[in-house]
Design a protein around this motif. Structure first.
Motif, PDB file in Angstrom:
ATOM      1  N   UNK A   1       1.596 -36.701 -30.693  1.00 15.75           N
ATOM      2  CA  UNK A   1       2.374 -37.726 -30.023  1.00 15.75           C
ATOM      3  C   UNK A   1       3.743 -37.689 -30.289  1.00 15.75           C
ATOM      4  N   UNK A   2       4.487 -38.103 -29.285  1.00 17.56           N
ATOM      5  CA  UNK A   2       5.986 -37.843 -29.549  1.00 17.56           C
ATOM      6  C   UNK A   2       6.797 -39.353 -28.804  1.00 17.56           C
ATOM      7  N   UNK A   3       7.921 -39.523 -29.296  1.00 16.49           N
ATOM      8  CA  UNK A   3       8.851 -40.559 -28.789  1.00 16.49           C
ATOM      9  C   UNK A   3      10.019 -39.968 -28.356  1.00 16.49           C
ATOM     10  N   UNK A   4      10.342 -40.499 -27.185  1.00 15.83           N
ATOM     11  CA  UNK A   4      11.331 -39.836 -26.590  1.00 15.83           C
ATOM     12  C   UNK A   4      12.357 -41.127 -26.207  1.00 15.83           C
ATOM     13  N   UNK A   5      13.472 -41.220 -26.793  1.00 13.23           N
ATOM     14  CA  UNK A   5      14.571 -42.164 -26.543  1.00 13.23           C
ATOM     15  C   UNK A   5      15.670 -41.795 -25.346  1.00 13.23           C
ATOM     16  N   UNK A   6      15.685 -42.416 -24.586  1.00 18.82           N
ATOM     17  CA  UNK A   6      16.586 -42.075 -23.375  1.00 18.82           C
ATOM     18  C   UNK A   6      17.569 -43.016 -23.162  1.00 18.82           C
ATOM     19  N   UNK A  62       4.504 -40.571 -25.564  1.00 21.56           N
ATOM     20  CA  UNK A  62       3.795 -39.532 -24.819  1.00 21.56           C
ATOM     21  C   UNK A  62       3.211 -38.568 -25.667  1.00 21.56           C
ATOM     22  N   UNK A  63       1.879 -37.998 -25.030  1.00 20.03           N
ATOM     23  CA  UNK A  63       1.453 -36.807 -25.573  1.00 20.03           C
ATOM     24  C   UNK A  63       2.304 -35.576 -25.374  1.00 20.03           C
ATOM     25  N   UNK A  64       2.354 -34.925 -26.467  1.00 21.91           N
ATOM     26  CA  UNK A  64       3.317 -33.497 -26.703  1.00 21.91           C
ATOM     27  C   UNK A  64       3.679 -32.972 -25.384  1.00 21.91           C
ATOM     28  N   UNK A  65       2.498 -32.604 -24.738  1.00 17.38           N
ATOM     29  CA  UNK A  65       2.728 -31.600 -23.588  1.00 17.38           C
ATOM     30  C   UNK A  65       3.525 -32.316 -22.249  1.00 17.38           C
ATOM     31  N   UNK A  66       3.670 -33.528 -22.511  1.00 19.91           N
ATOM     32  CA  UNK A  66       4.531 -34.158 -21.544  1.00 19.91           C
ATOM     33  C   UNK A  66       6.049 -34.389 -21.736  1.00 19.91           C
ATOM     34  N   UNK A  67       6.436 -33.569 -23.020  1.00 21.04           N
ATOM     35  CA  UNK A  67       7.766 -33.787 -23.548  1.00 21.04           C
ATOM     36  C   UNK A  67       8.982 -32.836 -22.463  1.00 21.04           C
ATOM     37  N   UNK A  68       8.422 -31.705 -22.631  1.00 21.93           N
ATOM     38  CA  UNK A  68       9.115 -30.529 -21.976  1.00 21.93           C
ATOM     39  C   UNK A  68       9.517 -30.808 -20.355  1.00 21.93           C
ATOM     40  N   UNK A  69       8.120 -31.148 -19.385  1.00 17.61           N
ATOM     41  CA  UNK A  69       8.774 -31.516 -18.446  1.00 17.61           C
ATOM     42  C   UNK A  69       9.610 -32.737 -17.811  1.00 17.61           C
ATOM     43  N   UNK A  70       9.348 -33.677 -18.749  1.00 17.15           N
ATOM     44  CA  UNK A  70      10.407 -34.956 -18.768  1.00 17.15           C
ATOM     45  C   UNK A  70      11.674 -34.378 -19.299  1.00 17.15           C
ATOM     46  N   UNK A  71      11.987 -33.727 -20.152  1.00 20.08           N
ATOM     47  CA  UNK A  71      13.380 -33.258 -20.514  1.00 20.08           C
ATOM     48  C   UNK A  71      14.062 -32.409 -19.606  1.00 20.08           C
ATOM     49  N   UNK A  72      13.179 -31.600 -18.685  1.00 21.46           N
ATOM     50  CA  UNK A  72      13.645 -30.626 -17.853  1.00 21.46           C
ATOM     51  C   UNK A  72      14.366 -31.390 -16.759  1.00 21.46           C
ATOM     52  N   UNK A  73      13.423 -32.586 -16.286  1.00 19.43           N
ATOM     53  CA  UNK A  73      13.876 -33.413 -15.177  1.00 19.43           C
ATOM     54  C   UNK A  73      15.085 -34.135 -15.708  1.00 19.43           C
ATOM     55  N   UNK A  74      15.032 -34.883 -16.901  1.00 20.10           N
ATOM     56  CA  UNK A  74      16.474 -35.453 -17.171  1.00 20.10           C
ATOM     57  C   UNK A  74      17.571 -34.532 -17.158  1.00 20.10           C
ATOM     58  N   UNK A  83      29.213 -37.183 -15.298  1.00 17.13           N
ATOM     59  CA  UNK A  83      30.189 -38.357 -15.492  1.00 17.13           C
ATOM     60  C   UNK A  83      29.323 -39.798 -15.847  1.00 17.13           C
ATOM     61  N   UNK A  84      28.145 -39.814 -15.525  1.00 13.01           N
ATOM     62  CA  UNK A  84      27.427 -41.133 -15.811  1.00 13.01           C
ATOM     63  C   UNK A  84      27.066 -41.161 -17.194  1.00 13.01           C
ATOM     64  N   UNK A  85      26.525 -40.110 -17.850  1.00 14.38           N
ATOM     65  CA  UNK A  85      26.290 -39.855 -18.966  1.00 14.38           C
ATOM     66  C   UNK A  85      24.537 -40.395 -19.172  1.00 14.38           C
ATOM     67  N   UNK A  86      23.985 -39.260 -19.984  1.00 12.76           N
ATOM     68  CA  UNK A  86      22.339 -39.526 -20.009  1.00 12.76           C
ATOM     69  C   UNK A  86      21.980 -38.584 -21.212  1.00 12.76           C
ATOM     70  N   UNK A  87      21.255 -39.129 -21.993  1.00 16.65           N
ATOM     71  CA  UNK A  87      20.958 -38.347 -23.210  1.00 16.65           C
ATOM     72  C   UNK A  87      19.627 -38.726 -23.539  1.00 16.65           C
ATOM     73  N   UNK A  88      18.804 -37.701 -24.245  1.00 17.92           N
ATOM     74  CA  UNK A  88      17.390 -37.858 -24.522  1.00 17.92           C
ATOM     75  C   UNK A  88      17.318 -37.297 -25.792  1.00 17.92           C
ATOM     76  N   UNK A  89      16.451 -37.814 -26.679  1.00 22.08           N
ATOM     77  CA  UNK A  89      16.185 -37.521 -28.240  1.00 22.08           C
ATOM     78  C   UNK A  89      14.578 -37.666 -28.324  1.00 22.08           C
ATOM     79  N   UNK A  90      14.203 -36.593 -29.111  1.00 18.59           N
ATOM     80  CA  UNK A  90      12.540 -36.666 -29.598  1.00 18.59           C
ATOM     81  C   UNK A  90      12.294 -36.885 -30.670  1.00 18.59           C
ATOM     82  N   UNK A  91      11.331 -37.590 -31.084  1.00 21.91           N
ATOM     83  CA  UNK A  91      10.823 -37.884 -32.323  1.00 21.91           C
ATOM     84  C   UNK A  91       9.457 -37.549 -32.676  1.00 21.91           C
ATOM     85  N   UNK A  92       8.760 -37.144 -33.552  1.00 19.87           N
ATOM     86  CA  UNK A  92       7.472 -37.155 -33.886  1.00 19.87           C
ATOM     87  C   UNK A  92       7.107 -38.579 -34.124  1.00 19.87           C
TER      88      UNK A  92
END
Length: 97
Positions: A1-6, A62-74, A83-92
């Motif tokens: 399981x992962x946590x993604x902060x956006x 989310x489940x681990x396998x959902x992280x990479x597709x999400x990060x790619x889309x972001x 110029x708008x600014x967007x960052x994402x960080x992943x935690x176990x």
């Protein structure tokens, strides 16, 4: 399981919501008025007269396998709107109840 902060400029809200939906991310908490400043030279987002932009932030679980597709889309969104600014960080996530 992962946590993604956006963290992202509120101007990107519809696009980020769409990305979450397309990637089947349902479990999240959102902060609508987050203030901050990025590390890569972007302007502060303080919601003030001088710096009127404001961020939003999402913490998604989310489940681990959902992280990479999400990060790619972001990442694609960020490359189109740098110029708008967007960052994402992943935690176990070690435990969940």
């Amino acid at each position: 399981m992962k946590a993604v902060f956006i963290a992202y400029n509120q101007a990107l809200t519809e696009a980020v919501n769409s990305i979450l939906d397309r990637n089947h991310i349902r479990g999240y908490t959102k902060w609508a008025d987050a203030h901050g400043r990025g590390t890569h030279g972007g302007e502060p987002h303080f919601g003030s007269h001088t710096w009127p932009a404001v961020n939003s932030a999402i913490l998604a679980m989310m489940e681990d396998h959902l992280v990479e597709p999400l990060l790619e889309s972001l990442s694609k969104l960020d490359s189109k709107t740098e110029q708008q600014g967007l960052r994402a960080f992943v935690w176990n996530i070690e435990k969940m109840m």
